[in-house]
Design an enzyme around this catalytic site. Structure first.
Site, PDB file in Angstrom:
ATOM      1  N   ASN A 105     -18.182  -2.882  -2.899  1.00  0.00           N
ATOM      2  CA  ASN A 105     -18.360  -4.133  -2.787  1.00  0.00           C
ATOM      3  C   ASN A 105     -19.767  -4.801  -2.427  1.00  0.00           C
ATOM      4  OD1 ASN A 105     -15.953  -5.173  -3.771  1.00  0.00           O
ATOM      5  ND2 ASN A 105     -14.817  -5.309  -1.589  1.00  0.00           N
ATOM      6  N   ARG A 141       0.540  -1.404   0.526  1.00  0.00           N
ATOM      7  CA  ARG A 141       0.219  -0.025   0.490  1.00  0.00           C
ATOM      8  C   ARG A 141       0.544   1.521  -0.127  1.00  0.00           C
ATOM      9  NH1 ARG A 141      -5.363  -1.348   2.838  1.00  0.00           N
ATOM     10  NH2 ARG A 141      -5.371   0.580   2.419  1.00  0.00           N
ATOM     11  N   ARG A 160     -14.845   1.614   9.998  1.00  0.00           N
ATOM     12  CA  ARG A 160     -14.679   2.218   9.240  1.00  0.00           C
ATOM     13  C   ARG A 160     -15.721   2.979   9.840  1.00  0.00           C
ATOM     14  NH1 ARG A 160     -10.646  -0.254   8.576  1.00  0.00           N
ATOM     15  NH2 ARG A 160      -9.514  -0.965   6.808  1.00  0.00           N
ATOM     16  N   TYR A 195       0.730   4.340  -2.476  1.00  0.00           N
ATOM     17  CA  TYR A 195      -0.355   5.165  -2.245  1.00  0.00           C
ATOM     18  C   TYR A 195       0.150   6.018  -1.133  1.00  0.00           C
ATOM     19  CZ  TYR A 195      -5.338   6.960  -1.778  1.00  0.00           C
ATOM     20  OH  TYR A 195      -6.157   8.360  -1.619  1.00  0.00           O
ATOM     21  N   VAL A 199     -14.778  -1.278   0.457  1.00  0.00           N
ATOM     22  CA  VAL A 199     -15.742  -2.267   0.967  1.00  0.00           C
ATOM     23  C   VAL A 199     -17.884  -1.642   0.573  1.00  0.00           C
ATOM     24  CG1 VAL A 199     -16.439  -0.822   3.228  1.00  0.00           C
ATOM     25  CG2 VAL A 199     -16.778  -3.227   3.462  1.00  0.00           C
TER      26      VAL A 199
HETATM   27  N1  LIG Z   1     -13.016   8.205  -2.031  1.00  0.00           N
HETATM   28  C1  LIG Z   1     -12.218   8.399  -1.222  1.00  0.00           C
HETATM   29  O1  LIG Z   1     -12.875   7.492   0.037  1.00  0.00           O
HETATM   30  C2  LIG Z   1     -11.169   8.997  -1.240  1.00  0.00           C
HETATM   31  C3  LIG Z   1     -10.444   8.699   0.474  1.00  0.00           C
HETATM   32  C4  LIG Z   1      -9.172   9.640   0.626  1.00  0.00           C
HETATM   33  C5  LIG Z   1      -8.711  10.574  -0.456  1.00  0.00           C
HETATM   34  N2  LIG Z   1      -9.304  10.379  -1.558  1.00  0.00           N
HETATM   35  C6  LIG Z   1      -8.762  11.316  -2.170  1.00  0.00           C
HETATM   36  O2  LIG Z   1      -9.888  11.968  -3.332  1.00  0.00           O
HETATM   37  C7  LIG Z   1      -9.332  11.346  -4.921  1.00  0.00           C
HETATM   38  C8  LIG Z   1     -10.002  10.833  -5.498  1.00  0.00           C
HETATM   39  O3  LIG Z   1     -10.224   9.856  -5.376  1.00  0.00           O
HETATM   40  P1  LIG Z   1     -11.963   8.949  -6.054  1.00  0.00           P
HETATM   41  O4  LIG Z   1     -12.205   8.378  -4.660  1.00  0.00           O
HETATM   42  O5  LIG Z   1     -12.669  10.194  -6.528  1.00  0.00           O
HETATM   43  O6  LIG Z   1     -11.023   8.248  -6.985  1.00  0.00           O
HETATM   44  P2  LIG Z   1     -11.300   7.939  -8.442  1.00  0.00           P
HETATM   45  O7  LIG Z   1     -10.518   6.794  -9.225  1.00  0.00           O
HETATM   46  O8  LIG Z   1     -12.918   7.980  -8.475  1.00  0.00           O
HETATM   47  O9  LIG Z   1     -10.651   9.476  -9.086  1.00  0.00           O
HETATM   48  C9  LIG Z   1      -9.390   9.351  -9.765  1.00  0.00           C
HETATM   49  C10 LIG Z   1      -9.526  10.135 -10.498  1.00  0.00           C
HETATM   50  O10 LIG Z   1      -8.103  10.281 -11.372  1.00  0.00           O
HETATM   51  C11 LIG Z   1      -8.116  10.161 -12.374  1.00  0.00           C
HETATM   52  N3  LIG Z   1      -6.273   9.699 -12.446  1.00  0.00           N
HETATM   53  C12 LIG Z   1      -5.068   9.043 -12.139  1.00  0.00           C
HETATM   54  N4  LIG Z   1      -4.086   9.192 -12.339  1.00  0.00           N
HETATM   55  C13 LIG Z   1      -4.297  10.471 -13.601  1.00  0.00           C
HETATM   56  C14 LIG Z   1      -3.167  10.940 -14.009  1.00  0.00           C
HETATM   57  N5  LIG Z   1      -2.022  10.622 -13.395  1.00  0.00           N
HETATM   58  N6  LIG Z   1      -3.522  11.783 -14.629  1.00  0.00           N
HETATM   59  C15 LIG Z   1      -4.746  12.793 -14.957  1.00  0.00           C
HETATM   60  N7  LIG Z   1      -5.501  11.906 -14.273  1.00  0.00           N
HETATM   61  C16 LIG Z   1      -5.643  10.546 -12.923  1.00  0.00           C
HETATM   62  C17 LIG Z   1      -8.582   9.421 -12.492  1.00  0.00           C
HETATM   63  O11 LIG Z   1      -8.574   8.461 -13.890  1.00  0.00           O
HETATM   64  C18 LIG Z   1      -9.874   9.156 -11.969  1.00  0.00           C
HETATM   65  O12 LIG Z   1     -11.037  10.140 -12.408  1.00  0.00           O
HETATM   66  C19 LIG Z   1      -8.299  10.905  -5.102  1.00  0.00           C
HETATM   67  O13 LIG Z   1      -7.209  11.613  -4.524  1.00  0.00           O
HETATM   68  C20 LIG Z   1      -7.500   9.822  -3.916  1.00  0.00           C
HETATM   69  O14 LIG Z   1      -6.412   9.661  -3.470  1.00  0.00           O
HETATM   70  C21 LIG Z   1     -10.886   9.700  -1.479  1.00  0.00           C
END
Ligand SMILES: NC(=O)c1ccc[n+]([C@@H]2O[C@H](COP(=O)([O-])OP(=O)(O)OC[C@H]3O[C@@H](n4cnc5c(N)ncnc54)[C@H](O)[C@@H]3O)[C@@H](O)[C@H]2O)c1
Length: 323
Positions: free
Chosen positions: A196, A148, A217, A151, A193
């Site tokens: 899923n 992990r 969680r 990330y 989760v």
């Molecule tokens: N959803 C959650 O529970 C959660 C929790 C903690 C942090 N985050 C953060 O929030 C952000 C959005 O998460 P999400 O859940 O919407 O995920 P997601 O995967 O749906 O969205 C991420 C987006 O980033 C794009 N992407 C990935 N790599 C890229 C690159 N190199 N260049 C351009 N675009 C790129 C993907 O195509 C996608 O559209 C992320 O940074 C994630 O780490 C989300």
């Protein structure tokens, strides 16, 4: 020089075709702003933004944030990064590059434009926490060489870069540490989760519970999270974060599974499987700072947020409401 026409801004959202990004864009357009969505469509999909196709204030640009970007905007939300373990472990080197090079490129852009920039960081910076609930002062317990780490460490390094640009270049930064968020437009098969359980329940398959299901969680509904991100972006310049955004209500995996079974009316069973490596036992945000500095707290109860989420997956799977 930033272009501010009255209160309408031109706002860049990286990762805008993803789950959180597409909801954020809907809200920003609703507030009257222009939005430039930049995404390489790795985990995002055009379906998430297809309703904006002919919107006069919306623009999509396919671009990978690991490469420099030259555009003119007034504000940047940096969300680009695969967020679920299945996706970010698919190409771990690219994941770290997306967090680190992506942050450098977007911070470079913000520096040139002298504009505000918000980073979507994560509760994963706390790793497998030995402090519970997690406050922003806790430095975390992260394995630097595990599966992990691409990330977790990528996001930690991005935070470092944000604060160094702030100290060294006096950039206006905002760092949000986002905890588990759920809602419509989550990926169907990303291994998280909530999706899923909902998909398994709707398909009549057993719900996979890792460990004994007693690990907890907290789950934040996407609308609440978007409120928090916008409030953070609009906060006074001295509010840099990092600031936890999430729902402090804690549920065991078993409780979540039971709620999903009840809402879907599914007769699926629960099936226990071994815990994956580095899986945190507990995760719960302390949101005192968000309450005090942003006057923000989540408003949506889990069952209220699960309903539209179930409806979304039902329609995605082509099932009728009675299924
Ligand atoms: N959803 C959650 O529970 C959660 C929790 C903690 C942090 N985050 C953060 O929030 C952000 C959005 O998460 P999400 O859940 O919407 O995920 P997601 O995967 O749906 O969205 C991420 C987006 O980033 C794009 N992407 C990935 N790599 C890229 C690159 N190199 N260049 C351009 N675009 C790129 C993907 O195509 C996608 O559209 C992320 O940074 C994630 O780490 C989300």
């Amino acid at each position: 020089m930033a272009r501010i026409y009255e209160s309408r801004k031109r706002i860049l959202v990286t990762g805008g075709a993803g789950f959180l990004g597409s909801h954020l864009i809907d809200r920003l357009l609703g507030q009257g702003h222009e939005v430039l969505c930049v995404d390489n469509l790795f985990t995002g999909t055009k379906r998430n933004i297809e309703h904006l196709h002919s919107h006069p204030r919306f623009e999509f640009m396919r671009h990978d944030v690991t490469f420099p970007l030259f555009v003119e905007v007034d504000e940047i939300y940096n969300l680009a990064c695969p967020a679920s373990p299945i996706h970010y472990q698919h190409d771990p080197v690219q994941t770290t590059k997306t967090s680190v090079h992506g942050a450098i490129n977007m911070l470079g852009l913000a520096k040139r434009l002298r504009c505000r920039i918000l980073q979507a960081s994560t509760s994963e910076v706390y790793g497998d926490p030995s402090v519970h609930p997690q406050t922003e002062e806790y430095w975390g317990n992260v394995n630097p060489i595990g599966v992990r780490s691409c990330y977790d460490e990528g996001k930690r390094c991005a935070e470092t870069l944000f604060f160094d640009y702030h100290r060294q270049h006096r950039l206006e930064i905002k760092v949000a540490r986002i905890f588990n968020t759920y809602g419509p437009r989550m990926h169907l098969a990303d291994g998280r989760v909530v999706s899923n359980f909902v998909v398994q329940a709707l398909r009549g398959q057993s719900l996979t519970i890792y460990g004994d299901g007693s690990q907890t969680r907290s789950f934040c509904y996407v609308d609440d999270l978007v409120d928090g991100l916008i409030k953070l972006m609009e906060s006074p310049s001295e509010v840099t974060g990092p600031i936890n955004l999430g729902n402090p209500d804690e549920f065991t995996m078993r409780q979540l599974a039971e709620s999903v079974l009840k809402l879907t009316g599914s007769k699926s069973e629960m099936q226990l499987q071994p815990l994956p490596p580095d899986d945190p036992r507990q995760r719960q945000p302390d949101i005192t700072k968000a309450r005090q500095l942003l006057a923000w707290q989540p408003a949506t109860k889990l069952t209220d947020g699960l309903q539209p989420t179930v409806a979304y997956f039902r329609s995605l799977l082509g099932l009728s409401a009675s299924t």
